[in-house]
Design a protein around this motif. Sequence first.
Motif, PDB file in Angstrom:
ATOM      1  N   ASP A 246       0.829  -1.206   0.000  1.00  0.00           N
ATOM      2  CA  ASP A 246       0.000   0.000   0.000  1.00  0.00           C
ATOM      3  C   ASP A 246       0.865   1.258   0.000  1.00  0.00           C
ATOM      4  O   ASP A 246       2.085   1.214  -0.164  1.00  0.00           O
ATOM      5  CB  ASP A 246      -0.989  -0.015   1.170  1.00  0.00           C
ATOM      6  N   LYS A 247       0.224   2.411   0.210  1.00  0.00           N
ATOM      7  CA  LYS A 247       0.886   3.704   0.063  1.00  0.00           C
ATOM      8  C   LYS A 247       1.925   3.990   1.142  1.00  0.00           C
ATOM      9  O   LYS A 247       2.678   4.953   1.025  1.00  0.00           O
ATOM     10  CB  LYS A 247      -0.173   4.814   0.070  1.00  0.00           C
ATOM     11  N   GLN A 268       1.531   0.936  -4.292  1.00  0.00           N
ATOM     12  CA  GLN A 268       0.651   2.061  -4.608  1.00  0.00           C
ATOM     13  C   GLN A 268       1.375   3.383  -4.355  1.00  0.00           C
ATOM     14  O   GLN A 268       2.183   3.493  -3.438  1.00  0.00           O
ATOM     15  CB  GLN A 268      -0.624   1.999  -3.762  1.00  0.00           C
ATOM     16  N   ARG A 269       1.076   4.372  -5.169  1.00  0.00           N
ATOM     17  CA  ARG A 269       1.686   5.687  -5.026  1.00  0.00           C
ATOM     18  C   ARG A 269       0.848   6.553  -4.088  1.00  0.00           C
ATOM     19  O   ARG A 269      -0.372   6.415  -4.009  1.00  0.00           O
ATOM     20  CB  ARG A 269       1.813   6.364  -6.389  1.00  0.00           C
ATOM     21  N   ARG A 270       1.506   7.445  -3.390  1.00  0.00           N
ATOM     22  CA  ARG A 270       0.803   8.380  -2.510  1.00  0.00           C
ATOM     23  C   ARG A 270       1.073   9.810  -2.961  1.00  0.00           C
ATOM     24  O   ARG A 270       2.160  10.140  -3.451  1.00  0.00           O
ATOM     25  CB  ARG A 270       1.225   8.193  -1.052  1.00  0.00           C
ATOM     26  N   LEU A 277      -1.791  13.091  -7.086  1.00  0.00           N
ATOM     27  CA  LEU A 277      -1.656  11.969  -8.007  1.00  0.00           C
ATOM     28  C   LEU A 277      -2.282  12.309  -9.357  1.00  0.00           C
ATOM     29  O   LEU A 277      -3.324  12.966  -9.437  1.00  0.00           O
ATOM     30  CB  LEU A 277      -2.326  10.727  -7.440  1.00  0.00           C
ATOM     31  N   GLN A 281      -1.831   7.550 -12.253  1.00  0.00           N
ATOM     32  CA  GLN A 281      -1.427   6.961 -10.972  1.00  0.00           C
ATOM     33  C   GLN A 281      -2.634   6.467 -10.178  1.00  0.00           C
ATOM     34  O   GLN A 281      -2.563   5.433  -9.510  1.00  0.00           O
ATOM     35  CB  GLN A 281      -0.641   7.991 -10.165  1.00  0.00           C
ATOM     36  N   LYS A 282      -3.738   7.198 -10.261  1.00  0.00           N
ATOM     37  CA  LYS A 282      -4.958   6.769  -9.563  1.00  0.00           C
ATOM     38  C   LYS A 282      -5.474   5.461 -10.138  1.00  0.00           C
ATOM     39  O   LYS A 282      -5.898   4.567  -9.400  1.00  0.00           O
ATOM     40  CB  LYS A 282      -6.025   7.852  -9.668  1.00  0.00           C
ATOM     41  N   ASN A 285      -3.233   2.695  -8.923  1.00  0.00           N
ATOM     42  CA  ASN A 285      -3.531   2.343  -7.528  1.00  0.00           C
ATOM     43  C   ASN A 285      -4.756   1.452  -7.422  1.00  0.00           C
ATOM     44  O   ASN A 285      -4.785   0.493  -6.642  1.00  0.00           O
ATOM     45  CB  ASN A 285      -3.729   3.607  -6.694  1.00  0.00           C
TER      46      ASN A 285
END
Length: 351
Positions: A246-247, A268-270, A277, A281-282, A285
């Motif tokens: 996760d982030k 996942q990117r934060r 984001l 990127q969303k 995720n």
Amino acid sequence: MITPGSALKFDLFAEASRKRKIDEAGDPLQTIAQHIDFAELAVLVDGIVGRADARKGGRPAYPTEVMVRVLVLKRLYNLSDEQMEYQLLDRLSYQRFCLLQDAMNIPDRNTIWRFAQRIGVDGATALFQGVDAQLQRHGYIARGGQAIDATLVPAPRQHIGKEDKERLAQGKTSDWNEAKRRQKDLDATHTKKHGKSHFGYKLSVSVDIKHRFIRKIATGTASERDGHHFDAVLDEDNTGRDVYADKAYPSKCRQEMLKALGWRDGMQRRASKDKPLSECQKRRNRKIASKRAKVEHVFAGIRHLGGKFIRTIGQARADVAMTLMAACYNIKRLAMFLHKGVDPFYKNTTA
């Protein structure tokens, strides 16, 4: 008072009849006993911590296999030592699982406590590794990539006065007597998550995506960052190259490390304060979320084993409890797979 002609009947073979009905109804403990080689696990424990020396006198020790079964059963239902003793005296299914149905004497709370202390972290780790070896032997190798995450494991909250807290913060010892000191957990820490305060420890795991078994574990305290044990739980034996998290886990250094080792970055990117984001990127995720959620299913399974709460004092005992927690999750899941005949190479393992 029992009146004549009631439905209640008495029979010398009533106990055998009840055993037969339990078997017909399906005893989940017997499913575990049927598919897990506890004798093999007992040999591993003896190899690590040895057997008590009977030549020193005193009551002979219970067989290690019996005590390993008691320890597993205690963790499966998250019972205290006192509750475990009572249930062994009271429940037929518990007696059968622990090979005590015909025994004149039952391990008491002190015996159960001493055995857990004797095996320690090394013995608990041997059990976890022994269960993993049985997974491998049945063909359930780590496949499909892995999901890494950490979960909070609550411990009994401590009531420490302001003056004692200040002394401890300065590295000084408190003026507690020995009995009181033994009841104070000075290793567990506080943290906040989703606006709620938590006290205790943290269990980090790597779970294979294919079968959802726990493959690697690391333990720490509640205040440690989730990503603190990332390297320790990264499973190099997984045949899949995807690593999901996760982030809380991504960093430039970690991304470069995974790339250098040939792993595919599934973290996942934060967003940051000045850099939200992007839509790409969303979407990424959201795509990762379904894979990463596999580890949440594992944590839910652990909660079903009587909850994650541990009743221990100190990091060493907490490490034993959390290691057994992971081992018992794998034991229960492996027994279920074997009972249902789940093919380890079946394309879609949904169990």
